[in-house]
Every structure is written in C-alpha cells, then in structure tokens.
Design a protein around this motif. Sequence first.
Motif, PDB file in Angstrom:
ATOM      1  N   SER A  43      -6.424   0.871  15.053  1.00 59.16           N
ATOM      2  CA  SER A  43      -5.121   0.179  15.198  1.00 59.16           C
ATOM      3  C   SER A  43      -4.091   1.117  15.829  1.00 59.16           C
ATOM      4  O   SER A  43      -3.275   0.692  16.647  1.00 59.16           O
ATOM      5  CB  SER A  43      -4.607  -0.306  13.845  1.00 59.16           C
ATOM      6  N   SER A 103       0.841  -1.212   0.000  1.00 58.65           N
ATOM      7  CA  SER A 103       0.000   0.000   0.000  1.00 58.65           C
ATOM      8  C   SER A 103       0.867   1.250   0.000  1.00 58.65           C
ATOM      9  O   SER A 103       0.535   2.239  -0.656  1.00 58.65           O
ATOM     10  CB  SER A 103      -0.933   0.004   1.223  1.00 58.65           C
ATOM     11  N   THR A 128     -10.773   1.891  10.666  1.00 58.69           N
ATOM     12  CA  THR A 128      -9.860   0.928  11.303  1.00 58.69           C
ATOM     13  C   THR A 128      -8.420   1.401  11.508  1.00 58.69           C
ATOM     14  O   THR A 128      -7.827   1.018  12.510  1.00 58.69           O
ATOM     15  CB  THR A 128      -9.870  -0.429  10.565  1.00 58.69           C
TER      16      THR A 128
HETATM   17  N1  1SY Z   1      -2.552  -9.469   4.328  1.00 62.36           N
HETATM   18  C1  1SY Z   1      -3.470  -8.832   5.093  1.00 62.36           C
HETATM   19  N2  1SY Z   1      -4.679  -9.422   5.223  1.00 62.36           N
HETATM   20  C2  1SY Z   1      -5.654  -8.839   5.956  1.00 62.36           C
HETATM   21  O1  1SY Z   1      -6.754  -9.392   6.057  1.00 62.36           O
HETATM   22  C3  1SY Z   1      -5.372  -7.581   6.609  1.00 62.36           C
HETATM   23  N3  1SY Z   1      -6.092  -6.735   7.394  1.00 62.36           N
HETATM   24  C4  1SY Z   1      -5.285  -5.726   7.709  1.00 62.36           C
HETATM   25  N4  1SY Z   1      -4.073  -5.889   7.143  1.00 62.36           N
HETATM   26  C5  1SY Z   1      -2.950  -4.993   7.256  1.00 62.36           C
HETATM   27  O2  1SY Z   1      -2.715  -4.743   8.626  1.00 62.36           O
HETATM   28  C6  1SY Z   1      -2.511  -3.327   8.868  1.00 62.36           C
HETATM   29  C7  1SY Z   1      -3.510  -2.802   9.840  1.00 62.36           C
HETATM   30  O3  1SY Z   1      -4.811  -2.971   9.381  1.00 62.36           O
HETATM   31  P1  1SY Z   1      -5.931  -1.857   9.591  1.00 62.36           P
HETATM   32  O4  1SY Z   1      -7.220  -2.566   9.669  1.00 62.36           O
HETATM   33  O5  1SY Z   1      -5.589  -0.979  10.755  1.00 62.36           O
HETATM   34  O6  1SY Z   1      -5.748  -0.930   8.287  1.00 62.36           O
HETATM   35  C8  1SY Z   1      -6.351  -1.303   7.095  1.00 62.36           C
HETATM   36  C9  1SY Z   1      -7.821  -1.022   7.220  1.00 62.36           C
HETATM   37  O7  1SY Z   1      -8.058   0.214   7.845  1.00 62.36           O
HETATM   38  C10 1SY Z   1      -8.276  -0.953   5.823  1.00 62.36           C
HETATM   39  N5  1SY Z   1      -8.739  -2.269   5.429  1.00 62.36           N
HETATM   40  C11 1SY Z   1      -8.055  -3.180   4.749  1.00 62.36           C
HETATM   41  N6  1SY Z   1      -8.813  -4.270   4.569  1.00 62.36           N
HETATM   42  C12 1SY Z   1     -10.010  -4.023   5.158  1.00 62.36           C
HETATM   43  C13 1SY Z   1     -11.229  -4.742   5.328  1.00 62.36           C
HETATM   44  N7  1SY Z   1     -11.401  -5.982   4.840  1.00 62.36           N
HETATM   45  N8  1SY Z   1     -12.243  -4.166   6.001  1.00 62.36           N
HETATM   46  C14 1SY Z   1     -12.104  -2.938   6.507  1.00 62.36           C
HETATM   47  N9  1SY Z   1     -10.991  -2.190   6.392  1.00 62.36           N
HETATM   48  C15 1SY Z   1      -9.956  -2.733   5.714  1.00 62.36           C
HETATM   49  O8  1SY Z   1      -7.162  -0.539   5.052  1.00 62.36           O
HETATM   50  C16 1SY Z   1      -6.007  -0.413   5.897  1.00 62.36           C
HETATM   51  C17 1SY Z   1      -4.773  -0.816   5.122  1.00 62.36           C
HETATM   52  O9  1SY Z   1      -4.883  -2.161   4.730  1.00 62.36           O
HETATM   53  P2  1SY Z   1      -3.644  -2.997   4.158  1.00 62.36           P
HETATM   54  O10 1SY Z   1      -2.737  -2.170   3.339  1.00 62.36           O
HETATM   55  O11 1SY Z   1      -4.204  -4.193   3.474  1.00 62.36           O
HETATM   56  O12 1SY Z   1      -2.784  -3.517   5.371  1.00 62.36           O
HETATM   57  C18 1SY Z   1      -3.297  -3.655   6.651  1.00 62.36           C
HETATM   58  C19 1SY Z   1      -2.581  -2.644   7.539  1.00 62.36           C
HETATM   59  O13 1SY Z   1      -1.274  -2.442   7.111  1.00 62.36           O
HETATM   60  C20 1SY Z   1      -4.092  -7.029   6.447  1.00 62.36           C
HETATM   61  N10 1SY Z   1      -3.141  -7.641   5.697  1.00 62.36           N
END
Ligand code: 1SY
Lengths: 184, 184
Positions: free
Chosen positions: B117, A117, B113
């Motif tokens: 976090s 990201s 979210t």
């Molecule tokens: N591989 C992977 N699988 C997952 O299910 C997952 N869920 C979170 N993350 C990564 O963890 C970290 C913390 O997550 P947070 O929820 O605070 O931020 C997330 C969250 O605020 C939002 N987001 C991503 N996926 C979802 C989702 N399915 N529903 C709601 N919000 C989401 O977008 C942010 C950036 O997402 P990613 O850039 O994919 O990486 C996240 C982030 O670096 C994931 N990484």
Amino acid sequence: DYAEGMASNYFHGYLKLTLPSHTGHLGLKERIELYEAKEKVEFAVKRLIILVPNTMFVNSRIESRILTKAGVVPLETIVKNRAGVERPFKNDVYKFTVPINGTTYYVALEGATPMLSFFEAMTYQPSTTWQMKEMKREILLKFYKHLKKLLKEWPPTEDEAELVLYNAYKSNGQPQDVGEVLLS
Amino acid sequence: DYAEGMASNYFHGYLKLTLPSHTGHLGLKERIELYEAKEKVEFAVKRLIILVPNTMFVNSRIESRILTKAGVVPLETIVKNRAGVERPFKNDVYKFTVPINGTTYYVALEGATPMLSFFEAMTYQPSTTWQMKEMKREILLKFYKHLKKLLKEWPPTEDEAELVLYNAYKSNGQPQDVGEVLLS
Ligand SMILES: Nc1nc(=O)c2ncn([C@@H]3O[C@@H]4COP(=O)(O)O[C@H]5[C@@H](O)[C@H](n6cnc7c(N)ncnc76)O[C@@H]5COP(=O)(O)O[C@@H]3[C@@H]4O)c2[nH]1
C-alpha cells in the motif's frame, strides 16, 4: 507525515481498491442498488459511512439505541487478489430501528480501522509519551482531512464514501449514540 | 515514526488479532495442524510466511517456477468483529511443485500488505520527492525490524509468523523466484 500516511494506506489498500467498480466486481453504489432491489429496502445514502470518533476507538460491535444489525444481511463480499492472497472484503449493513417519515432506512457503516489500530498501538506501548497523547487530536484531524482530500481527488471514490467526524462523548460525559450522530 | 507506525498497525490490526488463538478461533499453528490432518499433507513450517521484498512490491498473484496455488485449499477463514464489521480474514496456502527429500511441502504465504500500500501511495503521488524514494530502503528496514520486534515481544505471536526480507532481483537483473528464496 504519519497521519497522512495512515490516510494514504487506508485509501490505497482498501477504499480505492474496493469502493469503485473494477474488473471482477461492482462498485459500492451498484452493490447497494442490487441489495435494495433484492431485499426491497431503501438505504439512507448510497455510500460507505466511515465513523471517525475523536477517541479513535470504535467498538467491535457498534451499539446504538436506534441502529441494529440483527437480521440484516451484509453487502456481498468481494474478493481481490492482493499480495498473493485471494482476500475477502466485506461491508456490514445496519438499519434504523425507528422509521423516518415512515421509512426504515438502511446504511453501510463501519469505523475507521486505521484509527482503531493506531489507538491500540498507543495503548499497548508503555512508552507512549504524553506528547503522543497530546498529538492524538492533531493526528485525528490530519488523518481526516487528508483522507477526505484523497477520496475527493479520485473521481471513482469521490461519491462512494462519507467520513463522519464526531465526538464520542456528549458534553455531559455520556457516550454519543452513533445512530443519533448519523441523523443529526 | 512512519515505518514503525506501519509495522505497528500491521501488528495490531492483523497479526496480533488473527495469528494467536482467541475465543472464537484457533491460532495459526492449530489451523495448520488441522489442515495437515484433513488434507494429509505436510507444511514446511507451521508459521505464516510474510514476504518483504526490497521493492516493497508483491504481485497480486505470487509467481514462481516451484510454488503453486492451483488446486490448493486455503486455510480456514476466521471472522473477527472489528469496528462494527464481522470481518473475514483468510490466508492462502501454496505448495512446492518439486518434492524435497521425497515430500511435497505446503506453506502459508503472503506479501507484507502495508509495504505494498505504501509503494502504491508513493507511485500515485506525482509530488513524491526523490528524498522519499531515497528513504524507501530506510523505511523498509525500519518496518522489518520493528515488526520483528513486536512479533517477538508478544509471546502469542512469537512463533506464529516468519518475515522473509529479500532482494526482488538477482544481481544479474533477473527477478528472484519466491520459491527459491524460501528454499535458500
Ligand atoms: N474496515 C476495513 N476492512 C478491510 O477489509 C480492510 N482492509 C484493509 N483495511 C485498512 O486499510 C488500510 C490499508 O490496508 P493494508 O492492507 O495496507 O494494511 C493492513 C494489512 O497489511 C493487514 N491486514 C488487515 N487485514 C488483512 C487481511 N484480511 N489480510 C491480510 N492482511 C491484512 O493489516 C494492516 C492494517 O489493517 P487495518 O488496521 O484493519 O486497516 C487497514 C489499513 O489501515 C481495511 N479496513
């Protein structure tokens, strides 16, 4: 610090939430053991392998001469209540296409999404300065080190994930094969 | 900048990926319209409502006297290939328990979210300085403003989400009801 903040959000918002066992779901190790028993296969390691390439970029689909996802069942999806949503978390499984000492090994594998990201954010912004690009290596290493520290200092996550830092390209400019990186 | 980086990761890793239509899935607006036709209900607004409370903390389950998720079907889950995983993305729907001008309105709703976090990271670390806590308000506002800008400047996301910045507590110290915040 930005890189450490990304590692910290990744730890709190994902790894700490989903890797250990919690009321409502089994930890990753147990999910892998259930999978092994059910599918009658063997995992190379009972941890989530997290790829951290120096380019920060992991393809939407991991491509390798010796790893495949074709016909491989994913790990069981877990659902967590998070900020008002019953949010699904899913990990995919790959298998080696070449047996090692006669065994076809399986592995739970994915790229470090915060790095991806971040890479996309940097590429999207026309105003990304050359300094930001210079800092890319520093950001990557700080992210890696801080994440490693967080995982290690929280006993429930300590043995549940393995970070794999590697060069996405070989010295001859050819793309590195993720499967070969795992075997080395 | 850390707050802007979190907004940027949220935009690139989630909102830009899932809100607009892409090959393989419909955009949020269209998914809401399909839902309305199928369930024979009406949404208050055809956007994802993202709650941004000043405490950064959104409960795992949103509690309100006038909103409920009980018996309400979620939006259709979409799957995106992301860093080697076929990753599911799901949005939940709530409905108002009080009709407004005779209509029971539905809404796609969730907390921001990354803020949650970040809140957890700050609370976890014993070394979080009082300066960090002082900066909480500044971080919140920067996150909100930068996210708003990113959504607005990318036409496919411009009308797909609505950020709701609010005080989690009323001036008398009582917790604010999310449902009432939405109606105001
Ligand atoms: N591989 C992977 N699988 C997952 O299910 C997952 N869920 C979170 N993350 C990564 O963890 C970290 C913390 O997550 P947070 O929820 O605070 O931020 C997330 C969250 O605020 C939002 N987001 C991503 N996926 C979802 C989702 N399915 N529903 C709601 N919000 C989401 O977008 C942010 C950036 O997402 P990613 O850039 O994919 O990486 C996240 C982030 O670096 C994931 N990484």
